[in-house]
Design an enzyme around this catalytic site. Structure first.
Site, PDB file in Angstrom:
ATOM      1  N   ASP A 152      68.962-151.503  40.948  1.00  0.00           N
ATOM      2  CA  ASP A 152      67.562-151.098  40.748  1.00  0.00           C
ATOM      3  C   ASP A 152      66.898-151.817  39.585  1.00  0.00           C
ATOM      4  OD1 ASP A 152      69.301-149.546  38.967  1.00  0.00           O
ATOM      5  OD2 ASP A 152      67.468-148.496  38.388  1.00  0.00           O
ATOM      6  N   ASP A 183      70.915-152.271  35.218  1.00  0.00           N
ATOM      7  CA  ASP A 183      72.294-151.790  35.346  1.00  0.00           C
ATOM      8  C   ASP A 183      72.829-152.207  36.713  1.00  0.00           C
ATOM      9  OD1 ASP A 183      71.196-150.005  37.211  1.00  0.00           O
ATOM     10  OD2 ASP A 183      70.777-148.541  35.636  1.00  0.00           O
ATOM     11  N   TYR A 218      66.983-140.903  38.544  1.00  0.00           N
ATOM     12  CA  TYR A 218      65.901-140.889  39.529  1.00  0.00           C
ATOM     13  C   TYR A 218      65.750-139.519  40.186  1.00  0.00           C
ATOM     14  CZ  TYR A 218      65.584-145.940  39.016  1.00  0.00           C
ATOM     15  OH  TYR A 218      65.402-147.201  38.511  1.00  0.00           O
ATOM     16  N   GLU A 274      63.162-153.603  30.066  1.00  0.00           N
ATOM     17  CA  GLU A 274      63.914-153.519  31.317  1.00  0.00           C
ATOM     18  C   GLU A 274      62.968-153.796  32.491  1.00  0.00           C
ATOM     19  OE1 GLU A 274      66.164-149.903  31.946  1.00  0.00           O
ATOM     20  OE2 GLU A 274      67.471-150.924  33.380  1.00  0.00           O
TER      21      GLU A 274
END
Ligand SMILES: *[C@@H]1O[C@H](CO)[C@@H](O)[C@H](O)[C@H]1NC(C)=O
Ligand SMILES: *[C@@H]1O[C@H](CO)[C@@H](O)[C@H](O)[C@H]1NC(C)=O
Length: 497
Positions: free
Chosen positions: A75, A78, A227, A471
């Site tokens: 995603d 990571d 999430y 990120e």
């Protein structure tokens, strides 16, 4: 333009102050955006992989559970595969291609865009192992985040998690159904067999999600910190219903969207954001765009669709006015990964502006302010231009684009020496010690990624530990594909002096 017309925002004024020395190359930006999806691939990389610093990874994903879950996307920075944001990413990539197919083809990127979609949908097909079973996560947020490792070296848990009748997840099922339905339209002419297969899965996953209702994070505790479905599952069920209607033109799906419009919040929620979690604005915009279809002549349909449209226009007026903007003109929703809200808004606005133009309509916002198609599009464009470098930091937040862009993206693979150039194993903590804390730029460029972006005063700190800003996520970049397609197509490719 009539003078009572809303002149779009401070951003336009500001843009005229900075930029004229700079030219934006939307086509280059589009090509890079697509390349990013190759860098986020998990699984066995194909021979034609263009992003060469990555290698195969996650080749035993699902093995413990006896299911083949090799493939799909990480995603963000990571190495986990999270089903909900992955599906939303694929829905937005597909929607981008559906709206701006010709423009993306003219930029020479259609084939790559189709590959990016298929990399996701191939995985969803594998993950849907039974009509009422969908695997929705591989990897564990706890152990993955405890380590700083290249995906090629992972020693963290690769446990897979599923939803089923006893552990429902109507949100992730709804989004996965939407992604497969949208992709089935994309592949309809070029790969009809595949398109048919996707539609078959989409219908089944939707039925499963609708029949066995629940939020996936109620049972899948592991996903809660990453999430969680905060908005619940009703938005995803409406979203899936609309995508299935678009893919099949079957009235049963439109009836679903109409009959549940009120109880699911579709015509009651007035939104200011659209994201991997909160789909209402997207539902409302899609619903508004089918009003003029001849099939939908029934009064009950029309009446409800107009209510959807009211809320869609509330969202658009909010983006242009009510939602906070930074002094540099950027839409500002929240400080953690704000650019996801911006790229998603820019796409919805671009699509809706095309719709306004083709149906010869305006929007009437608060205090009877009239907004036309060009106002909506210019605002969307101002947001993309900001992302590409027309901003107070003179920084492109699209990695690898232009000369100044984030060099310390919070991304395990990018921040550690490429596995291709050094195959020596790098352990869980070794990554933190040797690579995470370095001041130096990442050894690998995460080309095409859109990072979290600046704060509410246009400030950006390019530090790896500053994950709220540095990120990048797949769902930031996916909708940008469509907007860039439109910008390439509208001939605005180069801003001249
Ligand atoms: C912006 O919003 C405010 C408050 O909602 C409203 O009074 C104003 O008329 C709006 N302006 C435009 C240009 O839409
Ligand atoms: C951005 O560019 C403008 C115009 O070239 C310049 O005046 C300004 O100082 C730059 N800002 C930063 C933060 O580099």
């Amino acid at each position: 333009m009539a003078d009572q017309r809303f002149l779009v925002c401070a951003s336009v004024l500001l843009l005229s102050l900075f930029p004229l020395t700079k030219s934006l190359d939307y086509k280059d930006a589009l090509s890079k955006t697509i390349l990013y999806f190759e860098l986020q691939r998990s699984g066995h990389l194909p021979f034609n992989q263009r992003a060469t610093w990555r290698d195969h990874s996650g080749l035993t994903d699902g093995l413990e559970q006896g299911v083949d879950l090799v493939g799909g996307y990480h995603d963000a920075g990571d190495n986990i595969k999270f089903g909900l944001p992955m599906a939303f990413t694929v829905t937005m990539l597909s929607w981008s291609v559906l709206e701006y197919h010709e423009e993306i083809a003219a930029a020479g990127e259609l084939q790559h865009a189709l590959e990016a979609i298929k990399w996701g949908t191939d995985y969803f097909i594998k993950a849907h192992t039974h009509p009422h079973v969908l695997w929705v996560q591989v990897g564990d947020g706890g152990t993955d985040h405890y380590c700083w490792q290249r995906p090629e070296d992972m020693t963290t848990s690769r446990r897979a998690y599923k939803i089923d009748e006893k552990h429902p997840g109507s949100d992730v099922a709804g989004e996965t159904a939407a992604a497969m339905a949208a992709a089935s339209i994309v592949f309809r002419t070029t790969n009809p067999h595949y398109s048919h297969l996707l539609l078959h899965h989409a219908k089944q996953v939707f039925e499963f999600g609708d029949k066995f209702r629940g939020k996936y994070d109620d049972d899948l505790i592991n996903v809660k910190g990453f999430y969680p479905s905060v908005s619940g599952y009703k938005d995803e069920l409406l979203w899936a219903g609309l995508w299935l209607y678009k893919a099949t033109r079957k009235m049963e799906y439109m009836d679903y969207v109409i009959q549940n419009a009120h109880s699911f919040g579709g015509i009651t929620w007035a939104m200011q954001e659209f994201s991997w979690d909160v789909k209402y604005a997207g539902v409302q915009i899609m619903a508004s765009m089918v009003i003029s279809q001849p099939l939908l002549h029934r009064d009950e349909h029309k009446k409800t669709l107009y209510k959807y449209r009211e809320k869609a226009e509330h969202y658009i007026c909010s983006c242009l006015n009510t939602t906070k903007h930074t002094p540099g003109g950027l839409l500002f929703t929240r400080k953690w990964n704000n650019l996801q809200y911006v790229t998603n808004a820019a796409f919805l606005l671009t699509v809706y502006s095309d719709h306004l133009k083709s149906t010869n309509q305006n929007i009437i916002c608060h205090n009877k302010v009239i907004i036309g198609a060009d106002d909506v599009f210019n605002f969307a464009k101002s947001q993309v231009d900001y992302i590409l470098g027309l901003n107070p930091m003179n920084m492109s937040y699209l990695v690898g684009y232009g000369t100044k862009y984030p060099k310390r993206v919070h991304h395990r693979g990018a921040s550690i020496i490429s596995y291709k150039s050094n195959k020596a194993f790098i352990g869980c903590m070794q990554g933190y010690r040797g690579w995470f804390g370095r001041r130096k730029a990442n050894p690998n460029v995460l080309t095409g990624a859109v990072v979290g972006g600046p704060d509410d005063h246009d400030r950006f700190r390019d530090v790896r530990a500053n994950y709220m800003q540095t990120e990048a996520c797949t769902y930031n970049a996916a909708p940008l594909l469509g907007t860039l397609g439109k910008l390439v197509g509208s001939g605005g490719s180069v801003r001249r002096q």
